[in-house]
Design an enzyme around this catalytic site. Structure first.
Site, PDB file in Angstrom:
ATOM      1  N   ILE A  46       0.809  -1.065  -0.096  1.00 40.15           N
ATOM      2  CA  ILE A  46      -0.016  -0.118  -0.089  1.00 40.15           C
ATOM      3  C   ILE A  46       0.802   1.210   0.104  1.00 40.15           C
ATOM      4  CG2 ILE A  46      -1.806   1.286   1.015  1.00 40.15           C
ATOM      5  CD1 ILE A  46      -2.496  -1.467   2.719  1.00 40.15           C
ATOM      6  N   HIS A 102       9.773   5.222  -1.465  1.00 45.69           N
ATOM      7  CA  HIS A 102       8.539   5.726  -1.657  1.00 45.69           C
ATOM      8  C   HIS A 102       7.806   4.751  -0.591  1.00 45.69           C
ATOM      9  CE1 HIS A 102       4.835   7.257  -4.111  1.00 45.69           C
ATOM     10  NE2 HIS A 102       4.403   6.769  -2.851  1.00 45.69           N
ATOM     11  N   VAL A 103       7.457   5.541   0.558  1.00 42.33           N
ATOM     12  CA  VAL A 103       6.854   4.960   1.977  1.00 42.33           C
ATOM     13  C   VAL A 103       5.703   3.854   1.437  1.00 42.33           C
ATOM     14  CG1 VAL A 103       5.154   6.709   2.179  1.00 42.33           C
ATOM     15  CG2 VAL A 103       6.084   5.203   4.078  1.00 42.33           C
ATOM     16  N   HIS A 104       5.803   2.683   2.036  1.00 42.75           N
ATOM     17  CA  HIS A 104       4.740   1.868   1.664  1.00 42.75           C
ATOM     18  C   HIS A 104       4.498   0.823   2.988  1.00 42.75           C
ATOM     19  CE1 HIS A 104       8.766   0.178   0.244  1.00 42.75           C
ATOM     20  NE2 HIS A 104       8.487  -0.914   0.675  1.00 42.75           N
ATOM     21  N   VAL A 105       3.602   0.257   3.007  1.00 40.83           N
ATOM     22  CA  VAL A 105       3.171  -0.900   3.994  1.00 40.83           C
ATOM     23  C   VAL A 105       2.992  -2.262   3.136  1.00 40.83           C
ATOM     24  CG1 VAL A 105       1.650  -1.577   5.752  1.00 40.83           C
ATOM     25  CG2 VAL A 105       2.179   0.878   5.390  1.00 40.83           C
TER      26      VAL A 105
END
Length: 297
Positions: A46, A102-105
């Site tokens: 995400i 790119h920040v993601h979970v």
């Protein structure tokens, strides 16, 4: 590239430019999709729309969107795949094994005996005094952060005034580009017609393209700063007096200054420069077409 991180694969997915991605969810805040090499069946990433390298750059609205989406997808994975368990993993920096800035979970369904390794080492190398010191430092940092004085109404008003001044300058620059483009290009075309010189018309077309690209760039920057203005006005946690359009949601995440297709085809650009471009092409091509028709007849 239409988004902000240079060569960012996740920005390409957010922009809809990756035809091979297996996307499972999208809204105006986040996109969820399978990674190229899923660790398990259903492993989902995400990401926020805005290009943010890590959690330290997230705004509160983006943090909420990621959290809410992670829980929703966790429920969907349980209903669709019936895993034995599930990991929520979020990494920041090389030391934490982050590979895409790119920040993601990661939402990773787990099954007993799957190929995922153990995530945590056994035991601890930290002494009791070291742990006490770390806990105290964290508490102090949290207290400092939670007691920060919010911007005053006057500071916010001045911040908005600064942003509005940039918006006004971009709008004025756009008008100036049109003011210069129209007489220069029409005069060049007129001379090309009277002298039957397609080469002069080509010079006019080149000038038109330069002015058009400048105008589209002004529009792009104006949109980014308008979004920044809206976010400051709404009280989102944009740093006080920041003039960085990269903080301006989905409009500002693109940090390059080259206009994209949306800017060029906008009502402020295409209807002005498009007809002039067609006219110039007509001046250039008419002698060639006339010669071709003459030869054929």
């Amino acid at each position: 590239m239409s988004n902000d991180g240079p060569d960012c694969a996740f920005c390409e997915i957010v922009a809809g430019n990756d035809p091979n991605v297996r996307e499972v969810y999208r809204d105006d805040r986040v996109v969820a999709f399978f990674p190229l090499e899923p660790a398990t069946r259903g492993h989902t990433l995400i990401v926020p729309h805005r290009h943010v390298p890590d959690v330290w750059g997230l705004k509160s609205s983006e943090t909420a969107a990621l959290s809410e989406s992670a829980i929703s997808i966790a429920h969907a994975l349980r209903g669709a795949l019936s895993p034995d368990g599930l990991n929520l993993i979020q990494s920041n920096g090389h030391a934490a094994t982050q590979t895409v800035p790119h920040v993601h979970v990661h939402v990773v369904p787990r099954w007993d005996g799957d190929r995922m390794p153990a995530l945590w080492p056994t035991g601890s190398t930290e002494s009791a005094s070291s742990l006490d010191s770390a806990a105290r430092a964290i508490r102090e940092a949290l207290e400092t952060d939670s007691t920060r004085t919010p911007p005053s109404a006057e500071d916010r008003r001045q911040h908005l005034s600064f942003i509005q001044s940039v918006i006004t300058r971009m709008s004025q620059a756009s008008a100036t580009a049109k003011t210069w483009a129209l007489p220069i290009v029409t005069a060049t075309y007129g001379y090309a017609l009277t002298q039957s010189s397609p080469l002069v018309a080509i010079v006019g077309i080149l000038a038109l393209l330069v002015f058009g690209i400048l105008d589209a760039n002004y529009l792009k920057q104006e949109r980014a700063f308008r979004t920044l203005y809206d976010e400051v006005a709404s009280g989102d946690n944009v740093p006080l007096f920041s003039m960085n359009p990269a903080l301006a949601g989905t409009e500002g995440r693109n940090r390059n200054y080259w206009p994209d297709r949306r800017d060029i085809l906008s009502w402020a650009v295409a209807p002005v420069y498009g007809p002039l471009l067609l006219a110039g092409l007509g001046i250039v091509l008419t002698p060639w077409l006339a010669s071709l028709i003459s030869r054929c007849s």
